[in-house]
Design an enzyme around this catalytic site. Sequence first.
Site, PDB file in Angstrom:
ATOM      1  N   HIS A 162       2.773  33.106 -20.734  1.00 47.29           N
ATOM      2  CA  HIS A 162       3.806  32.462 -19.158  1.00 47.29           C
ATOM      3  C   HIS A 162       4.073  31.492 -19.437  1.00 47.29           C
ATOM      4  O   HIS A 162       3.587  30.411 -18.480  1.00 47.29           O
ATOM      5  CB  HIS A 162       4.142  33.200 -18.328  1.00 47.29           C
ATOM      6  CG  HIS A 162       5.707  32.941 -17.627  1.00 47.29           C
ATOM      7  ND1 HIS A 162       5.985  32.967 -16.441  1.00 47.29           N
ATOM      8  CD2 HIS A 162       7.066  32.424 -18.257  1.00 47.29           C
ATOM      9  CE1 HIS A 162       7.054  31.742 -15.813  1.00 47.29           C
ATOM     10  NE2 HIS A 162       7.693  31.824 -17.073  1.00 47.29           N
ATOM     11  N   GLU A 192       0.760  30.184 -17.200  1.00 49.87           N
ATOM     12  CA  GLU A 192       0.059  31.662 -16.459  1.00 49.87           C
ATOM     13  C   GLU A 192       0.350  32.758 -17.421  1.00 49.87           C
ATOM     14  O   GLU A 192       0.598  33.681 -18.436  1.00 49.87           O
ATOM     15  CB  GLU A 192       1.733  32.243 -16.062  1.00 49.87           C
ATOM     16  CG  GLU A 192       1.882  31.764 -14.273  1.00 49.87           C
ATOM     17  CD  GLU A 192       3.082  32.793 -13.645  1.00 49.87           C
ATOM     18  OE1 GLU A 192       2.827  32.720 -12.034  1.00 49.87           O
ATOM     19  OE2 GLU A 192       3.721  32.669 -14.165  1.00 49.87           O
ATOM     20  N   ASN A 223       7.441  32.333 -10.621  1.00 40.87           N
ATOM     21  CA  ASN A 223       8.539  32.944 -10.632  1.00 40.87           C
ATOM     22  C   ASN A 223       9.102  34.076  -9.064  1.00 40.87           C
ATOM     23  O   ASN A 223      10.279  33.703  -8.767  1.00 40.87           O
ATOM     24  CB  ASN A 223       9.288  33.371 -11.724  1.00 40.87           C
ATOM     25  CG  ASN A 223       9.596  32.187 -12.432  1.00 40.87           C
ATOM     26  OD1 ASN A 223       9.762  31.070 -12.445  1.00 40.87           O
ATOM     27  ND2 ASN A 223       9.791  32.553 -13.635  1.00 40.87           N
TER      28      ASN A 223
END
Length: 690
Positions: A432, A444, A482
Amino acid sequence: MPVTSRVDCGVAVVTIDHPPVNGLGHTVRTELLCELRRALGSDAIRAVVVTGREGCFSAGADITEFGTPRSTATPTLAEIIGEVDASPKPIVAAIDGTCFGGGLELALAMHYRVATPSSSLALPEVNLGFVPGSGGTQRLPRAIGMAAAADLITTGKPKAAAELAAIPGQRLFEGLCDGDIVVHAVQVAARSADARPLPRLRDLTPADRIGDNQLSEMHASLRAKHRGLEAPIAALDLIAHSAATPFDDAIAEERDTFLRLVGGAQSAGLRHVFFAERRARKIPNLPEDTVARTIETVVVIGAGTMGCGIAVNFLNAGLPVTLIDTTRDALERGRGTITAILDSHVRKGTLSSSERDSRLLRLRTSVDLLDGANADLVVEAVFESWDVKRSVFSRLDAVMKPGAILATNTSTLDVDELADVTERPQDVVGLHFFSPAHVMKLLEVVRGDRTAPDVLATAMTTARRLGKTAVVSGVCDGFIGNRMLQSYRDAAGRLLRSGLSPQDIDNAIESFGFAMGPYRVGDLAGNDVGWSVRKRRYAENPDMPHDTISDTLCEMGRFGQKTGAGWYDYPNGGRNPAPSPVVEEMLSRFRPRIAVDERPSDRQVAESLVYALVDEGARILDEGIAQRSSDIDVVYVSGYGFPRHLGGPMYYADQIGLDRVLAELIADNPDGWQPAPLLVRLAKEGGTFG
């Protein structure tokens, strides 16, 4: 032995040999002083050379000693430098490779310095929240001038010896040498053995001055670049004093400033992040014999903004990239985007035209997945849609060679479900990247239930190759960053519904130290992005409360900067946000006005948002999504703008006290809301996340 000594033609060569970075911890300091005294006390020794083993003079102090008795135990670096100052024999620093912090301060105290042109010199103390404490702010201005020293010290960035040697009138180096630097240093020492008086930087005055107007401008610039940080301003003031203050008085002032800052909260927070980033590289339960796979060729699927940014990372790392999309038009736009990114680096002087051209030569484009079938790693960066991503992974499974790593750049979707589409779930991992992918440091690395150990190890080594700060996350909706961001935005939504404006909330969290508040970030990223995620979540969980205000804003077409209107107005298509009467009228339909005397302070608003991050972080930690609380801090400092000097949300909560955090959370949330069980348990026990 961490320090060794030999004699070469009447010159003692003292070598610091304490890998990996020849740090000046207590043991090294003790042995170094012993060897210097032995050489200076011997009638057979006419001069001394000090150097470091394995391409490293010294990276400076051992910061693991900070806050312990060893950091101030005799001999201190200042005591060693005092003996160098008093030496009746010439001492030459032979610098090859890294010469940082206390290592550079030690070299500055010596009578002569020679270096290889590529050696890297820095005083990076401000990055850890303090100033040089052993003469760096006073000797370096005398060596290269006040302005150049201020640039080096207040940024903490390293510079090559060749660049510093090119400064007009510099007195830093006796010379540079491409060959064996110790041989060259011995020659300098031998011919200087009878020189008197011995040159000392402390006896010189800086070649230039920083005037009052220039100092004010430099203060303003530092405050803008390093919001809320004390160390860069303090360092600049110490440098400014170097011309007018007697040397010993200035050294005493520097030492007092160093001790004050190194014992302060900002330095503690910055040191926490420094060590947290290094801990994040370590993966518990990974077999010791795990060997990373070889990555020599890369495919990126999707030539949009994110895919192009990801491709630039790999091109910059020297890897050939095949960019694949469904149409030639999309690929041409993608190539144009990548070229524009590289061109911007050429304009800034951080990349040569020839290197830009070399990187572009490593870029291929294709509309056919088969053209990337032999790649070692493929990164999917297509639209955030289950159907689209499942289709891509199904096709990748069919065409990619055995052993290829299949990575998804999804920011929220279930990596395990994507792996289920394939016959090789062990090869699937999440990578990510954060937007803009070629700029943001955080990556990530999402570990699926069946991700193979060598795939995880390869993802982490690749992240370092790309210059990224990598953190391993387990699989959940939104992963670490997130998922916590949703709780942060929910807290902002509660404040909005209570009667505060978007600018009230943004200004409060920006005063706390965030680069941008949640509503300015939404407008920058595109409010439709979050709307798309919310609609997916509404469909998956019909009982989920709707964010009516945000949904209404998007239904009005106010997606942010790209539409010229979002939570703010952007007059004339600019990027400067202005409070919007349209938004204020819309908000009035959903919540009451708030009385002036009922408004929370900026600090209360900011901590409401931060404590929401802490609560969700505690759930993530308890569920094993994050390996350690410090990993969560790294995610939020590196990827979401949490003030680095505050150490990250979990560290910040530990400093505040978890009992206070828990009480504030309960007061901020509606009746029936339950805090994270781990937070409740630690608060009751008087524990900490750390």
